[in-house]
Motif scaffolding. Structure first.
Motif, PDB file in Angstrom:
ATOM      1  N   ALA A  19       0.794  -1.098  -0.099  1.00 22.33           N
ATOM      2  CA  ALA A  19       0.010  -0.017  -0.083  1.00 22.33           C
ATOM      3  C   ALA A  19       0.720   1.224   0.045  1.00 22.33           C
ATOM      4  N   TRP A  20       2.124   1.304   0.572  1.00 21.46           N
ATOM      5  CA  TRP A  20       2.967   2.422   0.816  1.00 21.46           C
ATOM      6  C   TRP A  20       3.407   2.740  -0.532  1.00 21.46           C
ATOM      7  N   PHE A  21       3.795   1.696  -1.222  1.00 15.66           N
ATOM      8  CA  PHE A  21       4.441   1.965  -2.593  1.00 15.66           C
ATOM      9  C   PHE A  21       3.276   2.338  -3.725  1.00 15.66           C
ATOM     10  N   LEU A  22       2.070   1.813  -3.494  1.00 14.64           N
ATOM     11  CA  LEU A  22       0.875   2.284  -4.247  1.00 14.64           C
ATOM     12  C   LEU A  22       0.631   3.439  -4.219  1.00 14.64           C
ATOM     13  N   VAL A  23       0.553   3.868  -3.185  1.00 14.68           N
ATOM     14  CA  VAL A  23       0.103   5.230  -2.501  1.00 14.68           C
ATOM     15  C   VAL A  23       1.087   6.361  -3.048  1.00 14.68           C
ATOM     16  N   ASP A  24       2.219   5.864  -2.941  1.00 13.08           N
ATOM     17  CA  ASP A  24       3.518   6.762  -3.475  1.00 13.08           C
ATOM     18  C   ASP A  24       3.474   6.900  -4.886  1.00 13.08           C
ATOM     19  N   ALA A  25       3.326   5.981  -5.760  1.00 12.02           N
ATOM     20  CA  ALA A  25       3.147   5.846  -7.090  1.00 12.02           C
ATOM     21  C   ALA A  25       1.963   6.654  -7.451  1.00 12.02           C
ATOM     22  N   LEU A  26       0.622   6.678  -7.015  1.00 13.74           N
ATOM     23  CA  LEU A  26      -0.355   7.297  -7.216  1.00 13.74           C
ATOM     24  C   LEU A  26      -0.076   8.680  -6.971  1.00 13.74           C
ATOM     25  N   PHE A  27       0.601   9.174  -6.124  1.00 21.15           N
ATOM     26  CA  PHE A  27       0.653  10.619  -5.871  1.00 21.15           C
ATOM     27  C   PHE A  27       1.470  11.030  -6.851  1.00 21.15           C
ATOM     28  N   SER A  28       2.775  10.059  -7.042  1.00 23.05           N
ATOM     29  CA  SER A  28       3.582  10.787  -7.995  1.00 23.05           C
ATOM     30  C   SER A  28       2.970  10.921  -9.384  1.00 23.05           C
ATOM     31  N   LEU A  29       2.188  10.072  -9.960  1.00 26.58           N
ATOM     32  CA  LEU A  29       1.215  10.140 -11.014  1.00 26.58           C
ATOM     33  C   LEU A  29       0.381  11.384 -11.160  1.00 26.58           C
ATOM     34  N   MET A  30      -0.442  11.603  -9.883  1.00 26.28           N
ATOM     35  CA  MET A  30      -1.255  12.664  -9.679  1.00 26.28           C
ATOM     36  C   MET A  30      -0.255  14.058  -9.884  1.00 26.28           C
ATOM     37  N   TRP A  31       0.811  13.964  -9.445  1.00 24.64           N
ATOM     38  CA  TRP A  31       1.606  15.231  -9.451  1.00 24.64           C
ATOM     39  C   TRP A  31       2.158  15.582 -10.723  1.00 24.64           C
ATOM     40  N   PHE A  32       2.275  14.411 -11.532  1.00 26.71           N
ATOM     41  CA  PHE A  32       3.027  14.610 -12.843  1.00 26.71           C
ATOM     42  C   PHE A  32       1.719  15.056 -13.787  1.00 26.71           C
ATOM     43  N   VAL A  33       0.329  14.829 -13.525  1.00 30.39           N
ATOM     44  CA  VAL A  33      -0.695  15.099 -14.270  1.00 30.39           C
ATOM     45  C   VAL A  33      -0.906  16.709 -14.021  1.00 30.39           C
ATOM     46  N   VAL A  34      -0.842  17.100 -12.578  1.00 31.54           N
ATOM     47  CA  VAL A  34      -1.223  18.349 -12.546  1.00 31.54           C
ATOM     48  C   VAL A  34      -0.133  19.202 -12.976  1.00 31.54           C
ATOM     49  N   LYS A  35       1.270  18.967 -12.974  1.00 26.73           N
ATOM     50  CA  LYS A  35       2.408  19.494 -13.465  1.00 26.73           C
ATOM     51  C   LYS A  35       2.043  19.620 -14.961  1.00 26.73           C
ATOM     52  N   LEU A  36       1.840  18.665 -15.639  1.00 27.24           N
ATOM     53  CA  LEU A  36       1.591  18.581 -17.207  1.00 27.24           C
ATOM     54  C   LEU A  36       0.503  19.594 -17.278  1.00 27.24           C
ATOM     55  N   ALA A  37      -0.709  19.688 -16.574  1.00 31.24           N
ATOM     56  CA  ALA A  37      -1.727  20.616 -16.850  1.00 31.24           C
ATOM     57  C   ALA A  37      -1.133  22.007 -16.784  1.00 31.24           C
ATOM     58  N   VAL A  38      -0.591  22.436 -15.786  1.00 30.26           N
ATOM     59  CA  VAL A  38       0.203  23.815 -15.591  1.00 30.26           C
ATOM     60  C   VAL A  38       0.935  24.129 -16.655  1.00 30.26           C
ATOM     61  N   VAL A  39       1.787  23.271 -17.263  1.00 23.18           N
ATOM     62  CA  VAL A  39       2.637  23.529 -18.363  1.00 23.18           C
ATOM     63  C   VAL A  39       1.881  23.597 -19.681  1.00 23.18           C
ATOM     64  N   ALA A  40       0.886  23.012 -19.888  1.00 24.92           N
ATOM     65  CA  ALA A  40      -0.162  23.348 -20.980  1.00 24.92           C
ATOM     66  C   ALA A  40      -0.793  24.712 -20.927  1.00 24.92           C
ATOM     67  N   VAL A  41      -1.096  24.981 -19.796  1.00 23.05           N
ATOM     68  CA  VAL A  41      -1.869  26.326 -19.507  1.00 23.05           C
ATOM     69  C   VAL A  41      -0.887  27.338 -19.973  1.00 23.05           C
ATOM     70  N   VAL A  42       0.395  27.320 -19.208  1.00 18.41           N
ATOM     71  CA  VAL A  42       1.344  28.366 -19.616  1.00 18.41           C
ATOM     72  C   VAL A  42       1.877  28.351 -20.938  1.00 18.41           C
TER      73      VAL A  42
END
Length: 60
Positions: A19-42
């Motif tokens: 669960a620790w590794f899965l949650v860590d991977a999920l948060f990393s993926l979510m952070w990547f998606v948010v970062k990608l969205a911000v880059v697209a807007v800019v």
């Protein structure tokens, strides 16, 4: 300790580690998606600004 108790404890520990590794991977993926969205807007904002700046100089 009974054999069943040892397997239960080991199962709980494996579940926690997994669960620790899965949650860590999920948060990393979510952070990547948010970062990608911000880059697209800019990128869109910079594109619009550049297009307006360059089209304004052609009116001469």
């Amino acid at each position: 300790m009974k054999s069943g108790t040892i397997w239960t404890v080991l199962g709980v520990l494996v579940a926690i580690v997994a669960a620790w590794f899965l949650v860590d991977a999920l948060f990393s993926l979510m952070w990547f998606v948010v970062k990608l969205a911000v880059v697209a807007v800019v990128a869109v904002a910079v594109f619009v600004l550049l297009r307006n700046a360059l089209s304004g100089s052609r009116d001469e």
